[in-house]
Design a protein around this motif. Sequence first.
Motif, PDB file in Angstrom:
ATOM      1  N   PHE A 196       0.838  -1.199   0.000  1.00  0.00           N
ATOM      2  CA  PHE A 196       0.000   0.000   0.000  1.00  0.00           C
ATOM      3  C   PHE A 196       0.871   1.246   0.000  1.00  0.00           C
ATOM      4  N   TYR A 197       0.389   2.276  -0.694  1.00  0.00           N
ATOM      5  CA  TYR A 197       1.068   3.559  -0.807  1.00  0.00           C
ATOM      6  C   TYR A 197       0.093   4.669  -0.435  1.00  0.00           C
ATOM      7  N   CYS A 198       0.662   5.834  -0.119  1.00  0.00           N
ATOM      8  CA  CYS A 198      -0.166   7.022   0.071  1.00  0.00           C
ATOM      9  C   CYS A 198       0.402   8.138  -0.794  1.00  0.00           C
ATOM     10  N   GLU A 199      -0.421   9.118  -1.096  1.00  0.00           N
ATOM     11  CA  GLU A 199       0.008  10.249  -1.908  1.00  0.00           C
ATOM     12  C   GLU A 199      -0.296  11.542  -1.174  1.00  0.00           C
ATOM     13  N   ASP A 200       0.692  12.405  -1.094  1.00  0.00           N
ATOM     14  CA  ASP A 200       0.517  13.719  -0.502  1.00  0.00           C
ATOM     15  C   ASP A 200      -0.247  14.578  -1.504  1.00  0.00           C
ATOM     16  N   ARG A 201      -1.402  15.056  -1.116  1.00  0.00           N
ATOM     17  CA  ARG A 201      -2.237  15.829  -2.049  1.00  0.00           C
ATOM     18  C   ARG A 201      -1.665  17.199  -2.353  1.00  0.00           C
ATOM     19  N   VAL A 202      -0.788  17.700  -1.497  1.00  0.00           N
ATOM     20  CA  VAL A 202      -0.184  19.007  -1.726  1.00  0.00           C
ATOM     21  C   VAL A 202       0.995  18.892  -2.686  1.00  0.00           C
TER      22      VAL A 202
ATOM     23  N   ASP B 141      -0.968  -5.273   4.581  1.00  0.00           N
ATOM     24  CA  ASP B 141      -2.215  -5.390   5.341  1.00  0.00           C
ATOM     25  C   ASP B 141      -3.015  -4.083   5.233  1.00  0.00           C
ATOM     26  N   GLN B 142      -4.222  -4.172   4.699  1.00  0.00           N
ATOM     27  CA  GLN B 142      -5.016  -2.965   4.463  1.00  0.00           C
ATOM     28  C   GLN B 142      -5.383  -2.256   5.765  1.00  0.00           C
ATOM     29  N   SER B 143      -5.736  -2.988   6.807  1.00  0.00           N
ATOM     30  CA  SER B 143      -6.114  -2.333   8.067  1.00  0.00           C
ATOM     31  C   SER B 143      -4.902  -1.635   8.693  1.00  0.00           C
ATOM     32  N   GLU B 144      -3.729  -2.232   8.583  1.00  0.00           N
ATOM     33  CA  GLU B 144      -2.519  -1.589   9.087  1.00  0.00           C
ATOM     34  C   GLU B 144      -2.194  -0.350   8.256  1.00  0.00           C
ATOM     35  N   ALA B 145      -2.376  -0.434   6.952  1.00  0.00           N
ATOM     36  CA  ALA B 145      -2.132   0.711   6.071  1.00  0.00           C
ATOM     37  C   ALA B 145      -3.060   1.869   6.439  1.00  0.00           C
ATOM     38  N   ARG B 146      -4.305   1.561   6.743  1.00  0.00           N
ATOM     39  CA  ARG B 146      -5.255   2.614   7.157  1.00  0.00           C
ATOM     40  C   ARG B 146      -4.815   3.274   8.460  1.00  0.00           C
ATOM     41  N   ARG B 147      -4.329   2.458   9.411  1.00  0.00           N
ATOM     42  CA  ARG B 147      -3.861   3.010  10.692  1.00  0.00           C
ATOM     43  C   ARG B 147      -2.642   3.919  10.480  1.00  0.00           C
ATOM     44  N   ILE B 148      -1.716   3.482   9.636  1.00  0.00           N
ATOM     45  CA  ILE B 148      -0.523   4.285   9.352  1.00  0.00           C
ATOM     46  C   ILE B 148      -0.908   5.597   8.680  1.00  0.00           C
ATOM     47  N   LEU B 149      -1.810   5.512   7.726  1.00  0.00           N
ATOM     48  CA  LEU B 149      -2.269   6.709   7.021  1.00  0.00           C
ATOM     49  C   LEU B 149      -2.984   7.667   7.974  1.00  0.00           C
ATOM     50  N   GLN B 150      -3.801   7.123   8.872  1.00  0.00           N
ATOM     51  CA  GLN B 150      -4.493   7.958   9.862  1.00  0.00           C
ATOM     52  C   GLN B 150      -3.479   8.655  10.770  1.00  0.00           C
TER      53      GLN B 150
END
Length: 81
Positions: free
Chosen positions: A8-14, A25-34
């Motif tokens: 899983f990756y995240c993108e900075d919108r700015v 793990d999707q649930s772990e990715a959500r926690r990290i992103l949060q």
Amino acid sequence: MFWRGEVFYCEDRVTGQQRSLQTRDQSEARRILQAKNDAVKLPQMNLVMAKTYLSAQDPKMITRTWADVMTRFAHCLFRGF
């Protein structure tokens, strides 16, 4: 948050910068992103949380000053550690 390959990756919108969340793990990715989002939105809360974690390890840690550090360093320097 998005999936690339098997991670899983995240993108900075700015900035548009993409970073790996280093998990499959999707649930772990959500926690990290949060946590990342909270860090940006609530910087004062991070300081409070850091002090809480530090005080759990050593209650005196959050009251120490740089003068305390320098005194301890000088004491160790003259005593040969």
